[in-house]
Scaffold this motif. Structure first.
Motif, PDB file in Angstrom:
ATOM      1  N   SER A  65       0.828  -1.203   0.000  1.00  0.00           N
ATOM      2  CA  SER A  65       0.000   0.000   0.000  1.00  0.00           C
ATOM      3  C   SER A  65       0.866   1.258   0.000  1.00  0.00           C
ATOM      4  O   SER A  65       1.745   1.420   0.831  1.00  0.00           O
ATOM      5  N   GLY A  66       0.615   2.137  -0.954  1.00  0.00           N
ATOM      6  CA  GLY A  66       1.380   3.379  -1.049  1.00  0.00           C
ATOM      7  C   GLY A  66       2.562   3.264  -1.998  1.00  0.00           C
ATOM      8  O   GLY A  66       3.128   4.271  -2.412  1.00  0.00           O
ATOM      9  N   THR A  67       2.936   2.023  -2.324  1.00  0.00           N
ATOM     10  CA  THR A  67       4.099   1.816  -3.196  1.00  0.00           C
ATOM     11  C   THR A  67       3.663   1.207  -4.537  1.00  0.00           C
ATOM     12  O   THR A  67       3.964   1.738  -5.601  1.00  0.00           O
ATOM     13  N   LEU A  68       2.897   0.097  -4.488  1.00  0.00           N
ATOM     14  CA  LEU A  68       2.368  -0.499  -5.719  1.00  0.00           C
ATOM     15  C   LEU A  68       0.978   0.050  -6.051  1.00  0.00           C
ATOM     16  O   LEU A  68       0.600   0.147  -7.201  1.00  0.00           O
ATOM     17  N   HIS A  69       0.239   0.346  -4.982  1.00  0.00           N
ATOM     18  CA  HIS A  69      -1.113   0.858  -5.212  1.00  0.00           C
ATOM     19  C   HIS A  69      -1.489   1.794  -4.081  1.00  0.00           C
ATOM     20  O   HIS A  69      -0.913   1.746  -2.992  1.00  0.00           O
ATOM     21  N   ILE A  70      -2.465   2.674  -4.377  1.00  0.00           N
ATOM     22  CA  ILE A  70      -3.058   3.510  -3.340  1.00  0.00           C
ATOM     23  C   ILE A  70      -4.534   3.153  -3.307  1.00  0.00           C
ATOM     24  O   ILE A  70      -5.244   3.348  -4.289  1.00  0.00           O
ATOM     25  N   GLU A  71      -4.938   2.551  -2.182  1.00  0.00           N
ATOM     26  CA  GLU A  71      -6.261   1.951  -2.071  1.00  0.00           C
ATOM     27  C   GLU A  71      -6.510   1.056  -3.286  1.00  0.00           C
ATOM     28  O   GLU A  71      -5.715   0.157  -3.519  1.00  0.00           O
ATOM     29  N   ASP A  72      -7.550   1.318  -4.092  1.00  0.00           N
ATOM     30  CA  ASP A  72      -7.837   0.385  -5.190  1.00  0.00           C
ATOM     31  C   ASP A  72      -7.340   0.871  -6.543  1.00  0.00           C
ATOM     32  O   ASP A  72      -7.867   0.473  -7.588  1.00  0.00           O
ATOM     33  N   THR A  73      -6.315   1.688  -6.533  1.00  0.00           N
ATOM     34  CA  THR A  73      -5.744   2.164  -7.800  1.00  0.00           C
ATOM     35  C   THR A  73      -4.251   1.846  -7.835  1.00  0.00           C
ATOM     36  O   THR A  73      -3.532   2.147  -6.880  1.00  0.00           O
ATOM     37  N   ALA A  74      -3.816   1.236  -8.935  1.00  0.00           N
ATOM     38  CA  ALA A  74      -2.386   0.932  -9.067  1.00  0.00           C
ATOM     39  C   ALA A  74      -1.610   2.214  -9.331  1.00  0.00           C
ATOM     40  O   ALA A  74      -2.125   3.144  -9.956  1.00  0.00           O
ATOM     41  N   VAL A  75      -0.381   2.267  -8.828  1.00  0.00           N
ATOM     42  CA  VAL A  75       0.511   3.381  -9.169  1.00  0.00           C
ATOM     43  C   VAL A  75       0.796   3.262 -10.674  1.00  0.00           C
ATOM     44  O   VAL A  75       1.106   2.165 -11.153  1.00  0.00           O
ATOM     45  N   PRO A  76       0.666   4.364 -11.439  1.00  0.00           N
ATOM     46  CA  PRO A  76       0.826   4.268 -12.905  1.00  0.00           C
ATOM     47  C   PRO A  76       2.125   3.575 -13.306  1.00  0.00           C
ATOM     48  O   PRO A  76       3.202   3.931 -12.828  1.00  0.00           O
ATOM     49  N   GLY A  77       2.022   2.585 -14.169  1.00  0.00           N
ATOM     50  CA  GLY A  77       3.197   1.885 -14.680  1.00  0.00           C
ATOM     51  C   GLY A  77       3.766   0.827 -13.756  1.00  0.00           C
ATOM     52  O   GLY A  77       4.769   0.174 -14.096  1.00  0.00           O
ATOM     53  N   ALA A  78       3.156   0.622 -12.591  1.00  0.00           N
ATOM     54  CA  ALA A  78       3.754  -0.275 -11.589  1.00  0.00           C
ATOM     55  C   ALA A  78       3.706  -1.741 -12.046  1.00  0.00           C
ATOM     56  O   ALA A  78       4.664  -2.492 -11.810  1.00  0.00           O
ATOM     57  N   GLN A  79       2.612  -2.163 -12.713  1.00  0.00           N
ATOM     58  CA  GLN A  79       2.520  -3.564 -13.158  1.00  0.00           C
ATOM     59  C   GLN A  79       3.633  -3.888 -14.159  1.00  0.00           C
ATOM     60  O   GLN A  79       4.302  -4.919 -14.029  1.00  0.00           O
ATOM     61  N   ASP A  80       3.815  -2.987 -15.151  1.00  0.00           N
ATOM     62  CA  ASP A  80       4.854  -3.224 -16.156  1.00  0.00           C
ATOM     63  C   ASP A  80       6.238  -3.220 -15.516  1.00  0.00           C
ATOM     64  O   ASP A  80       7.101  -4.029 -15.873  1.00  0.00           O
ATOM     65  N   ALA A  81       6.436  -2.311 -14.566  1.00  0.00           N
ATOM     66  CA  ALA A  81       7.740  -2.232 -13.903  1.00  0.00           C
ATOM     67  C   ALA A  81       8.025  -3.528 -13.159  1.00  0.00           C
ATOM     68  O   ALA A  81       9.153  -4.053 -13.185  1.00  0.00           O
ATOM     69  N   LEU A  82       6.986  -4.089 -12.508  1.00  0.00           N
ATOM     70  CA  LEU A  82       7.171  -5.354 -11.792  1.00  0.00           C
ATOM     71  C   LEU A  82       7.549  -6.466 -12.785  1.00  0.00           C
ATOM     72  O   LEU A  82       8.426  -7.292 -12.502  1.00  0.00           O
TER      73      LEU A  82
END
Lengths: 271, 259
Positions: free
Chosen positions: B15-32
């Motif tokens: 929480s706060g790094t990959l997503h904030i509540e129910d929204t992913a941080v932009p680009g985080a999935q691809d970065a992972l």
């Protein structure tokens, strides 16, 4: 000076302050029981030329109800002689213009009747027992965290006490919880706060060295009184434990079996 | 840093790094995904006292993160492994939603207290019960000691104040298992077979994520998302290995400089 030692200090004493629970009576169902000899000891002190006051950290009952309880046990005692944290807190609140949010036992609320509690700018906690719910603590927390300069008053700082069905957390545990949550230091009203002892001395118009405190709580009664410049004597009743006699920071001026023995020793010095 | 060995593992806060509540941080999935193509192990670490691993996994999968349950290590996992290791039978002061992470643990005749955030249990009777046990020698295990947290209706007390109150009353010290404790990070790494000097932590909490990891011997990367507030990087000493915009930038830094 030999007169400064217990019990010879009894010669020059002008006033005595007694703790109540554990010195006068043991708490328990139906208001508790008087400790043997203590009713008579209070009578003897009253018949002497010594001034007498009572000093308690009781915060579950208002003073009227508390004094009534002691009268029923047989003690000759009146409200004006009893010092407890709530009235001391009320004086502080009024003097400094604080409007408290109260987290205290219902039985104590009448003590705060004269205090403005609208739009609170501080929190007062006492031993609220079953009123210490998550919701009530959260309410107190929100008042504190919403203040620019949060102020918390705690009526005593005891860790725990004995109830008929076992040990129970005292106000100190909840004071520490709120201190940690808000990163602040509470102001303790009641024993062992020096202001509290000083208010009793002021009422008797005595200097600290002219007065003696008798209690069962080594740190809060004896240590607190000594910190103010008074003598402190511990009784081996109430919450006394043998390990108190080798405590690392507080040494009583004297240790006696009970209040009756303490009073006899003092009065013997004065004949 | 001198003496630092090649990177083997990356620990990632949720929480706060990959997503904030129910929204992913932009680009985080691809970065992972990019990080997974490099030869490093990945683990997701979080302080939670009420969300089971399954709950966390479901949320991450809903947000299209490529994550497996065994890669998640939480403060509840840390408490469970401590309880198992010491053969405690805990009194669990936890919300029901957290209890599934303790399935199979014997809780009869409890001889230890595990305390998380549990408003339902934070009442006079239950706290007295826990207090009496602790006074008689039962160890006090705290999931973490957060002071308070944000709820929809405002701030609310965390588990920390209740832990502190019990510590004062019983004159004892709780064993804290969550971030920023050193043991939390070493346990998270233990089944990856790598030492702290071979690992990096990415998180939005300067003290709990970055400070804690660096104190355990890891590198710490602070991302400026989630609970990050300007100047947070100055609150810890030594400062973060890196402070950057968000998770994708942290991954780019790792791929470019740490492998």
């Amino acid at each position: 000076m030999a007169d400064m030692d217990w019990p010879s200090c009894g010669k020059s004493l002008k006033g005595v302050i007694l703790d109540m629970c554990g010195v006068l009576y043991d708490s328990g169902e139906g208001g508790g029981v008087a400790i043997p000899g203590s009713i008579e000891a209070v009578k003897k002190l009253k018949a002497s030329d010594l001034q007498l006051r009572f000093c308690t950290n009781e915060t579950q009952l208002n003073r009227e109800a508390f004094v009534d309880k002691l009268k029923r046990l047989g003690f000759d005692i009146s409200v004006s002689e009893v010092f407890s944290p709530a009235p001391a807190a009320v004086a502080i609140l009024k003097e400094r213009g604080y409007r408290p949010h109260l987290l205290v036992y219902d039985g104590l609320l009448p003590e705060f009747d004269s205090v403005d509690t609208t739009n609170p700018n501080c929190v007062v906690i006492g031993d609220a027992a079953e009123k210490f719910s998550y919701q009530n603590l959260n309410e107190a927390f929100r008042v504190l965290i919403g203040l620019e300069k949060p102020v918390l008053f705690s009526l005593g700082q005891g860790r725990y006490y004995k109830e008929t069905d076992g040990l129970a957390l005292d106000v100190g545990a909840y004071m520490k919880a709120l201190e940690y949550a808000c990163d602040l230091k509470a102001e303790v009203v009641g024993k062992p706060s020096p202001i509290f002892f000083q208010s009793v001395l002021n009422d008797m118009r005595l200097q600290p060295h002219e007065a003696l405190m008798i209690g069962d709580d080594l740190v809060n009664d004896v240590g607190g009184a000594q910190h103010c410049g008074m003598k402190g004597v511990q009784v081996r009743t109430g919450k006394y434990r043998p390990s108190d006699e080798r405590h690392s920071t507080v040494t009583a001026d004297g240790t006696v079996d009970d209040l009756a023995q303490a009073v006899d020793m003092i009065l013997k010095q004065r004949h | 840093m001198a003496g630092r060995r090649a990177l083997k593992a990356v620990l990632i806060d949720l929480s706060g790094t990959l997503h904030i509540e129910d929204t992913a941080v932009p680009g985080a999935q691809d970065a992972l995904n990019r990080l997974r193509q490099a030869s490093v192990a990945v683990k997701f670490v979080t302080n939670t006292t009420k969300e089971s691993k399954r709950n966390l996994l479901e949320r991450l999968q809903r947000l299209n993160f490529d994550v497996q349950e065994k890669e998640i290590f939480t403060s509840l996992s840390a408490a469970r492994s401590l309880v198992e290791q010491k053969h405690h039978r805990p009194l669990l002061l936890l919300e029901d939603s957290a209890l599934e992470d303790f399935m199979g643990i014997d809780t009869s005749e409890p001889n230890a207290v595990v305390i998380g955030l549990s408003p339902d249990h934070f009442n006079y009777q239950t706290l007295n019960q826990a207090f009496r046990m602790i006074l008689e020698g039962a160890p006090l295990i705290a999931i973490h000691k957060a002071r308070y947290y944000k709820r929809k209706d405002g701030l609310a007390l965390g588990p920390g104040p209740f832990v502190t109150g019990l510590e004062y009353a019983a004159d004892c010290k709780a064993t804290v298992v969550g971030k920023p404790e050193k043991s939390f990070f070493t346990q998270a790494l233990s089944d990856l077979g790598c030492s702290p000097t071979e690992a990096v932590m990415i998180g939005d909490d300067a003290r709990d994520d970055v400070g804690g990891a660096q104190n355990a011997g890891m590198l710490g990367i602070l991302v400026q998302t989630g609970k990050y507030r300007e100047g947070d990087e100055n609150k810890i000493n030594p400062p973060p290995h890196l402070t950057c915009d968000s998770f994708p930038e942290a991954v780019a830094h790792i791929l470019k400089n740490l492998l």
